[in-house]
Enzyme design. Structure first.
Site, short mmCIF file in Angstrom:
data_model
loop_
_atom_site.label_atom_id
_atom_site.label_comp_id
_atom_site.label_asym_id
_atom_site.label_seq_id
_atom_site.Cartn_x
_atom_site.Cartn_y
_atom_site.Cartn_z
CG ASP A 1 64.09 77.04 73.42
OD1 ASP A 1 64.52 76.10 72.78
OD2 ASP A 1 64.56 77.25 74.54
CB SER B 1 63.83 73.35 75.01
OG SER B 1 64.82 73.38 74.00
CG HIS B 2 65.12 69.25 73.55
ND1 HIS B 2 65.17 69.86 74.35
CD2 HIS B 2 64.88 67.90 73.83
CE1 HIS B 2 65.85 69.09 75.40
NE2 HIS B 2 65.52 67.88 75.07
CG ASP C 1 67.78 76.92 73.10
OD1 ASP C 1 67.21 75.99 72.27
OD2 ASP C 1 67.73 76.92 74.46
NE ARG C 2 68.45 71.51 72.10
CZ ARG C 2 68.49 70.26 72.77
NH1 ARG C 2 68.80 69.25 71.97
NH2 ARG C 2 68.63 69.95 74.34
CG ASP D 1 65.56 74.23 70.24
OD1 ASP D 1 65.87 75.31 69.98
OD2 ASP D 1 65.72 73.89 71.41
CE LYS E 1 70.72 74.55 73.97
NZ LYS E 1 70.26 74.66 75.29
C1 VG1 Z 1 69.67 68.47 77.36
C2 VG1 Z 1 71.10 68.74 76.55
C3 VG1 Z 1 71.74 69.96 77.17
C4 VG1 Z 1 71.14 71.12 76.92
C5 VG1 Z 1 69.53 70.89 77.52
C6 VG1 Z 1 68.90 71.96 77.37
O1 VG1 Z 1 69.91 68.21 78.40
O2 VG1 Z 1 71.65 67.33 76.72
O3 VG1 Z 1 73.02 69.87 76.41
O4 VG1 Z 1 71.51 72.12 77.47
O5 VG1 Z 1 68.92 69.59 76.94
O6 VG1 Z 1 68.73 72.27 75.89
P1 VG1 Z 1 69.73 66.80 79.18
O7 VG1 Z 1 69.78 66.87 80.64
O8 VG1 Z 1 68.36 66.30 78.81
O9 VG1 Z 1 70.76 65.75 78.58
V1 VG1 Z 1 67.16 73.21 75.33
O10 VG1 Z 1 67.50 73.49 73.85
O11 VG1 Z 1 66.27 71.76 75.45
O12 VG1 Z 1 66.65 74.02 76.52
CO CO Z 2 66.02 74.70 73.24
#
Ligand code: VG1
Ligand code: CO
Length: 543
Positions: A279, A113-114, A281-282, A277, A376
Site C-alpha cells: 500500500d 499492506s505487506h 507506506d513502507r 510495500d 507512514k
Molecule cells: C507490522 C509492523 C508495524 C507496522 C504494521 C503495519 O505490525 O511490525 O511496525 O506498523 O505492520 O504496517 P505487526 O503487528 O505485524 O508487527 V503496514 O505497512 O503492513 O500497514
Molecule cells: Co503498508
C-alpha cells in the site's frame, strides 16, 4: 433507487489488529463479512449520513469488488460525498493526504499492506480518521463493539458504478468523484522537497532503482521519479500493480525485495535503491553495496532534516515505536529535541503529530513519516533521502559511516517466526512474563540485564493507556531484546524478536550485524526457550 435492509448476525473475530482488519481474502468474500464490518465503521462514527469519505485500496484481488459494495452502502446510508481513486487505486499515504486536503470525514483503505495478495492470500480494510491517520485504539474498539451487536446493514440496489473514468456523478444524495490517485500526492511532495536539486542530481548521472514490487507505488514512483524528476527510464521496476503482486510478497525487506538487493550488490550497481510495500507506506533504503536498516534510516533522516527543504526549520521532536532501535534517540539528544517511544503501529503517532509534539516518526518495520500526513510514507522517505543526498553529494555508504562515527552504531536485526501455533506463541510470551521480575541482576553470555518489563504506553495527548505492547529486556550498555506477537498476520501467530546492541565506536563500527549481535541472538533463544516451545530452529525471515 431501492435501498435494501439486509438482516445479518455478528461474525466472530472482526477485531482490528495493528493496522485494520486483515483476513484471508476468501474470508472477506463470505456473505455479509465485508458488509458487517463496513456497517460497523459507519455505526461507530455516528452514521454516514451527510458525511464525506475517501475510498481506495492497494489494487489487490477483491479491491474493486469491495469498493463497489462500500459505495453502495455509503449511498444507502446517505453519504454526501465520496472521493474514489480511479480503478480503486490509492496508496495509504496518498489517501491520508487527500483526506486532509479535502477535509473528508475520514476514509476507508482496502489493503493488507505487506501481506501477500490473491484469492488464497490476504485482504484487509482500515478506517482512517478526519486527520488522515489510522483509527485510534479507541475508535477501533468502538468499531469492534458494533461488529458484536450488528443485526442489519443497508445497501443500495444498484448496478456497479464506473470507478475507472475520472469524473463526477451524483446518485441520490451522494456526489461521487473519481480522481487521479497520483496528482494530489505529487503536488504535496513538491511542496516538501527541492525538486530542482533532485533533478540536478539525476542530471549529474546519479542513478536510482525503485522496486514497486508490483504494488500500489508503481504509478506514483513512475510519475514522480521518472516523470517529474527526470530519473532515467526504467528506474522504477515492477511498476505495474497486479492483483497478486506478481505472486510475490510486497514487503520491502532484503528477503522479499531480493531482486533489488541483487541489483544493488551487483556489478555496475546504481547509486541508490529503494522499494515500497503493498500500500505504499513502507520504504527500504539501500545504497551501492550498502543496506540501511530502517531504524538507521530514521536516525539518519532526523540528523539530516535541516538539509531537506521542507524541514529546514528543524524538527519539533521525534517518535519511534518501542522495538525500533535507539539510534533515533541519540540523534534527538544531540539535536536537543524530545524523543517519544510508542507502541508498534502508526495509530499511536497521530496524537503526537496533531499536537505538534513531533515532526518525524518511524518504525523498524520500514515505515517513516512526518507531520505532512498521518500515515507512514514510502515514496516520501525516498524523496527525503534524495533531497539530502543532493546536498551532501556523498554516497549512502559514506553517509552511514559518518553517522556511526558521530553517534555510535546500534546494530539491529529482527527475527520473525511465522505461522507458529498460537498456543506455543502464547506460552512463550507467558513464560517470559513470568520471569520479568527475576531477570534484572542476571548476566547471560556476558550480558548484564538491568531492566525487564512489558511495555505499556500512556498517551500524553489524550491520556489513553495501551498495555501489553511487547516484552523488553534491557542490558547494560544499551543492548536490548524485545519479544512481541504480530498483529497483522492471518495464520497462527507470528513471533517477532527484535535484537539490538550498541557499539559506541570509534572501533568496531564495521562489523557484520550477525557477528555484532551473536551473543544477543543466542541469549534471546535461551531466555525464551523458543526452540523447545515452538519447535523452530531458525527464523522464517530475518530483516
Ligand atoms: C507490522 C509492523 C508495524 C507496522 C504494521 C503495519 O505490525 O511490525 O511496525 O506498523 O505492520 O504496517 P505487526 O503487528 O505485524 O508487527 V503496514 O505497512 O503492513 O500497514
Ligand atoms: Co503498508
Amino acid at each position: 433507487m431501492h435501498i435494501k435492509t439486509v438482516s445479518t448476525t455478528p461474525i466472530e473475530g472482526q477485531k482490528p489488529g495493528t493496522s485494520g482488519l486483515r483476513m484471508k481474502t476468501r474470508v472477506f468474500m463470505q456473505p455479509h463479512y465485508l458488509e458487517n464490518f463496513v456497517q460497523s465503521i459507519f455505526n461507530a462514527i455516528g452514521g454516514i449520513e451527510g458525511k464525506s469519505l475517501l475510498l481506495g485500496g492497494d489494487g489487490r484481488y477483491f479491491n474493486q469488488q469491495a469498493i463497489q459494495t462500500i459505495v453502495k452502502m455509503a449511498i444507502a446510508g446517505g453519504a454526501s460525498h465520496l472521493i474514489i481513486g480511479a480503478e480503486g487505486i490509492m496508496s495509504t499515504p496518498a489517501a491520508s493526504a487527500i483526506i486532509r486536503k479535502f477535509k473528508t470525514n475520514g476514509g476507508i483503505i482496502l489493503s493488507a499492506s505487506h501481506n501477500a495478495g490473491g484469492i488464497d492470500e490476504d485482504f484487509g480494510i482500515k478506517y482512517n480518521l478526519p486527520n488522515g491517520g489510522p483509527a485510534t485504539a479507541r475508535v477501533s474498539d468502538r468499531i469492534f463493539a458494533y461488529t458484536l451487536e450488528i443485526d442489519q446493514y443497508q445497501i443500495a440496489d444498484l448496478d456497479d458504478i464506473d470507478i475507472i473514468t475520472i469524473g463526477e456523478t451524483t446518485i441520490a444524495e451522494t456526489r461521487i468523484q473519481i480522481i487521479d490517485p497520483v496528482a494530489d500526492y505529487a503536488e504535496l511532495m513538491e511542496t516538501l522537497f527541492d525538486f530542482d536539486a533532485i533533478r540536478e542530481l539525476f542530471k549529474s548521472g546519479f542513478r536510482i532503482k525503485f522496486d514497486a514490487m508490483h504494488a500500489v507505488t508503481g504509478p506514483y514512483a513512475k510519475a514522480i521519479l521518472e516523470g517529474q524528476l527526470g530519473a532515467e527510464k526504467d528506474s522504477v521496476i515492477n511498476a505495474v500493480p497486479l492483483p497478486d503482486f506478481g505472486g510475490g510478497h510486497p514487503d520491502p525487506n532484503p528477503i522479499h525485495a531480493h531482486q533489488l538487493m541483487e541489483i544493488m550488490y551487483g556489478d555496475d550497481a546504481p547509486d541508490f535503491g529503494a522499494a515500497s510495500d503493498g500500500d505504499g507506506d513502507r520504504n527500504l533504503i539501500v545504497g551501492k553495496n550498502c543496506y540501511v536498516t530502517p531504524s538507521d534510516s530514521l536516525a539518519v533522516m532526523a540528523a539530516n532534516a535541516k538539509l531537506v527543504s521542507g524541514y529546514r526549520k528543524g524538527l519539533k521532536g521525534v517518535a519511534r515505536s518501542m522495538p525500533t532501535s535507539q539510534a533515533l534517540d541519540r540523534v534527538a539528544k544531540k539535536l536537543d529535541i524530545p524523543a517519544f517511544e510508542t507502541p508498534t503501529g502508526w495509530k499511536y503517532f497521530g496524537n503526537l503529530l496533531d499536537a505538534n509534539k513531533v515532526t518525524l516518526c518511524g518504525e523498524e518495520s520500514a515505515g517513516t513519516g512526518s507531520s505532512h500526513i498521518r500515515e507512514k510514507d514510502g515514496l516520501w522517505a525516498v524523496l527525503f533521502w534524495l533531497n539530502f543526498l543532493a546536498n551532501r553529494k556523498q554516497s549512502v555508504a559514506e553517509i552511514m559511516a559518518d553517522h556511526w562515527k558521530t553517534y555510535g552504531r546500534n546494530y539491529y536485526t529482527r527475527h520473525d517466526y511465522e505461522a507458529v501455533e498460537s498456543d506455543a506463541a502464547n506460552n512463550l510470551m507467558d513464560g517470559l512474563r513470568g520471569k520479568l521480575a527475576i531477570f534484572p541482576g542476571h548476566t547471560i553470555n556476558g550480558l548484564a540485564i538491568i531492566h525487564a518489563d512489558e511495555f505499556s504506553y500512556h498517551d500524553p495527548v489524550d491520556g489513553s493507556n495501551a498495555t501489553a505492547q511487547g516484552i523488553r529486556i534491557l542490558f547494560d550498555g544499551g543492548s536490548r531484546i524485545i519479544f512481541r506477537l504480530s498483529g497483522t498476520g492471518t495464520e497462527g501467530a507470528t513471533i517477532r524478536v527484535y535484537l539490538e546492541s550498541f557499539e559506541p565506536g570509534p572501533e568496531n563500527l564495521d562489523q557484520k550485524p550477525e557477528d555484532a549481535l551473536a551473543d544477543i541472538i543466542k541469549t534471546a533463544s535461551q531466555i525464551s526457550n523458543l526452540e523447545e516451545l515452538t519447535g523452530r530452529t531458525a527464523p522464517d525471515v530475518k530483516t
